[in-house]
Each structure stands twice: as C-alpha cells, then as structure tokens.
Design a protein around this motif. Structure first.
Motif: not given
Lengths: 469, 213
Positions: B140-141, B151-152, B163-165
């Motif tokens: 979805r995102e 970022l992995v 969004n930092r989640h």
C-alpha cells in the motif's frame, strides 16, 4: 523416545558436525553434474586454486542444451555448444566421469543416475538442478542446489544445511486403470499447493506408493519440488532392491549383500512422528490436467476451468485472471474441450520406458489428430531409447505421426531448439507450466504420458479411464 | 559475496504470487558460462514485448511500459517487494545473479522457495520474510508514495519506514553473520577439513560400496 523418520535417519547418517545455531555440515555421497549450472562452479574452484574433493563421487552428463535431432554434426547453436564443450573440458581436466553427448548412456541426468545404479539407497545425492528430488525414490536424501553449492560440494564434499521439517504424504488405495503416478503427484500438488512443502522433506508413503514401480516413484518424487519441498523420498523395499540388482554402478557380490542389509533399515520407524501429515485416497484420483501457469492450478479431467470470481483471496484471484489470460482460457470451459496443438512426451518426470509404454498403449494404432502441429517423443536416455526400439514402441509412435528423437531435456525447458511458438498449446508430460517455460508465449498443460498420448490422437484432452474401459 | 549491513533504497513492488525463476531469468540466458551480465534480461518476458536472445542490445528492445521495472518511479530500485513463494521452480542461481546485476540488494516477501533463498544468501542478496499483513502494508505504502524508500538495518533486524515506524524481522543468526561479513562458505567449511576426512574414513568402513567406483 519416539522413533526416527526416514529423513531423520538419512540426515543423521551424513552429519559431519552440528553447530549450536542449527546449521549442520552434511556429507554428500553422489554429485551429479550437467552443463548449465556447473561452468561457474568449476571456474570458481579454479580461481580459488582448489581441487575437487572426491572425483569418484561425481557423474556428469550434458542434457539441457543437447539437440534431439541428428547429432552427428554436433551442436549448431554456438552458445549451447560452448556450454557443453566447457563441461567436457572441465571433466576431462579433472578426471571426472562424463557420459558425452554421443555416448549411448547419455540422457537426462535424473534418468541416467538411477538407470546406471549411480543413485543408491542411503545416499545423499545432489545436483545443480531442482528435480534432483527424483532420486529420493530410492530411499536417498536427494535435493537440488544452486551453482555456489555445486562449487561447495566440489571443494568440500559437504554442504552447510539446516534440517528441514518432516512431512508425510500418505496415499492409500488402488489407482483406477488409466491413472498413473503423474496424476497422483499432480493431485498432491493441487491439494497442498506449490508452497505446501516449503521447509519440509517429504516422505511419500502408503499402499499406493508401495505398489508403484521405481519409475512411478521417481515421477512422484521428481515433482516434490513443485510442491515446494527440496526433497521427496520413499522407503526402501524389495521393489527398490530388485530394480538396482545388476546395474553398472550398483555394488556386486559381497558388497551387494552388505549394502542390502544396511538398506533394509531405510524406512521410518513405526513410532516416528512427523511435523505434518497429509493423506489422499488414490481410488478417487481422476486423471489430472493443469489449466494455469503454476502446477497447483490443476483440476481433474472431468472438471471445468475454474472461475476466479469464486476465489476470495484478492492476490490469488488476480493470479488466476493473469493465468487464464496467458492460457487463453475461459472459466467454465470443460477440460475435455481444450484442444492442444502440440504434444510433448519426455522430461525427467516422464521419459522412462514405462512412460513410453503407457503412451504407446494409449495410441493403439491410431494417428495423431488433424489439429496437432507437432508431437514429440524424447526418451530420457539413450538406453531408454534403445529399449523402446527393441520393443517396437518407436514404430507405434512414428506410425501415429510422432517424431522420435534423441534423449535430452528438450521441450521441458526449451533450452535447445525444441520449443513452442507464442500461442502454441501443449499437452506435456513435463513438470512446469510456468509462463514461457516451453517457449515464450507457449501454453503448457501438464498431464501423464497416457493423457498426452490420448490428447494427441483425439485432438482434445480425453479421460484415459474411459479409454481403458 | 556482497556484504550488506544497512541498506537504504527505493522499493519496487511485484504483486504476484509464485514468481518463478523461469520468469526471473528465462532459459535462453542460462547458456552463459559467466556469473555476470544477466541484469538486462531480468524478468525478460515481462519486461520486453519482443523475444529476447543472448547478445541483443537492450537499447534496441521494445520495452513493456506497464511492467514495474520500466516505470520511471521505480528507477534505481534496490529493494524488491514480492509475494508468497518468491523464487519457486528451477534451482538456477542465474536468477539471483540477474537480480543483483540489475541492482537489487534486498527482497522482501511473505515466503521464499528454499533453493532460491539459499542461493540468494550465498551471493549476498538479503531475503527478508515478513508476515503477510506487513507485506500488504508495504505494498500500500509503495504504490501510494512515488519514490518510496526504506532503510533495511540488518544488525538491528529492523526496517525503518519513511515515517520512522519500524518493522522488526527474524533472520537465522548464521545467515545474518554471513551477510554482514560477506563470508565465503567454502572457506568456512574447509576449516573443518579434518572432521570431514574423519567422517569420510568412517563412512568408507561402514558403507564401502559407496567408494567403489
């Protein structure tokens, strides 16, 4: 304490060392090699200045790229030729036994291993090919590997592995006449899905498996990978031992007696426990036909093409729609109304002598139907071909209008010149109906040898149970 | 093999179940005896309208503009987002080589086929298994936000969203170490050569028919 499964026994017998993290070093007894997945491994070995650990464990054969027409002039495609020549060179340089393209013993690697007795019960068998699961039919732990692992086995005779789970697939009951091992394994895949066996080693058991010949068992184990499992296996019994007696690479004399004693323990203990069990009733399995682009998209001959609208999972539904569009099929079409224009009898799944006999029996003096543009029979090995010719099967096929070819992987994956054109529809005894598998834009329906032959002479998919009646 | 610890990159979604290795790299390109040069033929039959053969100039090919790999918004993507049973079918390691050659460093999916997963690990292509609902969320995102990057972070086993989640993921500790240090399996195994020889000798005694050729 509960007993061990066949897989547990094979695993334990090859365990060189076990790390705390669960990774294990497993010893490999037999390494089969072909031209496609080995050149980069040999190159890697050479660049690192390493030598093969044990050349006598290796048997090599070119099969994927070889032409199935007259071979006296060699391979015309220069890229294919280079790959086969690279295998020849690597084997000659390192002293590895190879059956060259024009050797009568040449054939599909998964056909010749068992045929030569190079696949034995209790072995670990690997090859840079996913259908290595075939060899599990002998009570061996056999699985496909990538090229990095081919190099790893060459260099160390071992693989770093994590143990899989134990999955038992039990099939009991008597198959209807006209129904074969291929239908059994397609029905299994239809039931558990193409990822149903992921992370597991499958043991196929039950009275149906016991009554299958070694060739039938190989067909079933061959497609374990199509159910997601790297390895499939069947316990050793008299059928296994009788098949192996007298084969060129099988032990002889005292060693044979010694080997048999050890092989007889290669079954799951009665109190062994499996992580998962699935069972099927063989007597209710009709001939199977795939309709889509994944082996799990399979139905019985007496059913219709399924309707995506009845699928609740949206990603699956979209997948079905894409598959139907690719296959140019409409939901609700009876399977018996589907008319192939190509027939391919061959591959490591179904190119052994019993497969050719079943196909020939389904032809029974008839001719291929008018709508069939090409019908190919590609024996699994030079020795299968010779045997079939001795039985007059080649004549049955050629009289019916089939082409009788030289052994190799051929149109199963279409790396050589044998391939479908866009839009062609093929009744195929191979193992994968992926998009483009048999040639870009080609449409594959996976079926048994008898079903492929029946489709060839009737021009549409036909219930081989009725043909038998 | 390629080392990977932290990787920040554009995500490309491939919204299909059972993406098989025949689709990732069609058979005609397996005739090569090299490990490189497969990137131009990654997803060849989905990516181009014309039929591809080895040696063709990719610039002269007819691209399929509908296929994700050809959409400008995913240009330079290095993280592939897939579905169930990614990499099923043939054991061809060429599939992994093609993904890496094209520039992918990470594949995220709810499940992977075993052989593909292993081949990826051997070459430093990081495969991350996430629950289906988290994969849905990422789909979805990524479709709603052009240029979507994540970022992995392998050492901490987290995916950090814009969004930092964060999303935590599991990975086998041995696989993790191989990825981070770029370890060569053969070198590791040969450290145990003495044990292998001892095992082999024992096997030669108990199953002599296996050493008879």
């Amino acid at each position: 304490m509960s007993g061990k499964t066949l897989y547990d026994k094979l695993w334990d017998a090859h365990l060189v060392r076990q790390d705390e993290g669960g990774m294990a070093l497993i010893y490999i007894d037999r390494h089969l090699i072909h031209e496609v997945t080995s050149p980069q491994a040999f190159e890697g070995l050479r660049l690192a200045g390493r030598k093969p650990w044990r050349t006598d464990s290796i048997l090599a054969v070119p099969d994927h790229n070889v032409p199935t027409t007259d071979r006296s002039l060699g391979i015309s495609d220069p890229v294919s030729r280079l790959q086969v020549e690279t295998l020849d060179q690597n084997c000659a340089e390192l002293g590895i036994t190879e059956f060259l393209m024009n050797d009568p013993r040449q054939g599909i690697v998964h056909v010749i291993g068992p045929e030569q007795g190079a696949t034995l019960p209790g072995m670990t068998v690997v090859c840079g090919d996913s259908h290595t699961s075939t060899h599990g039919a002998f009570g061996a732990l056999a699985f496909g590997i990538g090229t990095s692992d081919v190099e790893h086995v060459l260099a160390t005779q071992c693989l770093i592995l994590k143990k899989s789970g134990n999955l038992e697939i039990r099939v009991d009951g008597q198959l209807a006449p006209g129904v074969s091992a291929k239908d059994v394994v397609l029905a299994i895949i239809g039931k558990i899905g193409t990822a149903g066996g992921t992370g597991f080693a499958i043991e196929f058991s039950g009275s149906t498996l016991r009554s299958l010949s070694m060739e039938g068992r190989m067909t079933v184990c061959n497609m374990a990978i199509e159910a997601g499992a790297r390895s499939g296996m069947v316990a050793v019994d008299d059928t296994t031992i009788n098949y192996l007696a007298g084969r060129p690479y099988a032990p002889k004399g005292e060693l044979w007696d010694l080997a048999i004693k050890s092989w007889k323990a290669l079954h799951s203990d009665p109190d062994a426990s499996f992580d998962r069990s699935v069972s099927l009733d063989a007597s209710t399995i009709p001939p199977q036909v795939t309709w889509g682009t994944s082996p799990e998209m399979v139905v019985s001959i007496d059913q219709v093409v399924p309707d995506p609208d009845n699928e609740t999972d949206s990603v699956k539904r979209e997948g079905m729609r894409k598959a139907l569009a690719y296959m140019d099929l409409k939901p609700g079409t009876p399977i018996t109304d589907i008319r192939p224009d190509h027939v391919f009898i061959g591959s490591c799944t179904n190119a052994r002598i019993e497969d050719l006999r079943a196909a020939a029996a389904a032809i029974r003096g008839r001719k291929i139907a008018r709508g069939i543009k090409q019908a190919l029979v590609v024996p699994g090995s030079g020795l299968v071909k010779r045997q079939a010719e001795a039985e007059g099967l080649d004549k049955i096929f050629t009289d019916a209008g089939f082409e009788w070819r030289e052994p190799g992987c051929s149109m199963c994956l279409a790396m050589n010149a044998d391939r479908l054109a866009p839009g062609d529809r093929c009744a195929s005894t191979s193992n994968r109906n992926f998009e483009g598998r048999q040639g870009q834009g080609g449409r594959t329906h996976l079926v048994s040898p008898a079903m492929a032959a029946a489709a060839a002479v009737t021009g549409h998919f036909t219930d081989t149970r009725r043909e038998q009646a | 093999m390629i080392k990977i610890d932290k990787h920040h990159g554009i995500v490309m979604p491939l919204d299909r179940h059972n993406v098989d290795t025949d689709a990732i790299i069609p058979k005609q390109f397996l005739k090569s005896i090299k490990r490189s040069g497969f990137g131009h033929n990654l997803f060849d039959e989905w990516r181009y309208h014309d039929h591809g053969e080895p040696g063709m100039d990719p610039a002269s090919r007819k691209k399929n503009p509908d296929f994700v790999l050809n959409q400008p918004r995913y240009e330079g993507a290095s993280i592939l987002l897939g579905r169930h049973n990614f990499g099923c079918g043939s054991s061809r390691e060429h599939a992994v080589w093609a993904l890496i050659d094209h520039g992918f460093r990470v594949v995220i999916a709810p499940s992977f086929a075993d052989i593909f997963y292993n081949n990826a690990r051997k070459n430093g292509l990081l495969c991350i298994v996430l629950d289906e609902d988290l994969v849905d969320l990422l789909f979805r995102e990524v479709t709603q936000n052009p240029g979507y990057r994540i970022l992995v972070d392998l050492p901490t086993q987290q995916i950090v969203l814009p969004n930092r989640h964060t999303i935590a993921f599991d990975i086998d500790p041995f696989h993790k170490e191989c990825h981070i240090r770029g370890l060569d399996d053969i070198g590791l195994t040969l450290e145990h050569a003495t044990e292998i020889r001892a095992f082999e000798e024992k096997r030669r005694q108990t199953a002599p028919w296996l050493f008879n050729n």
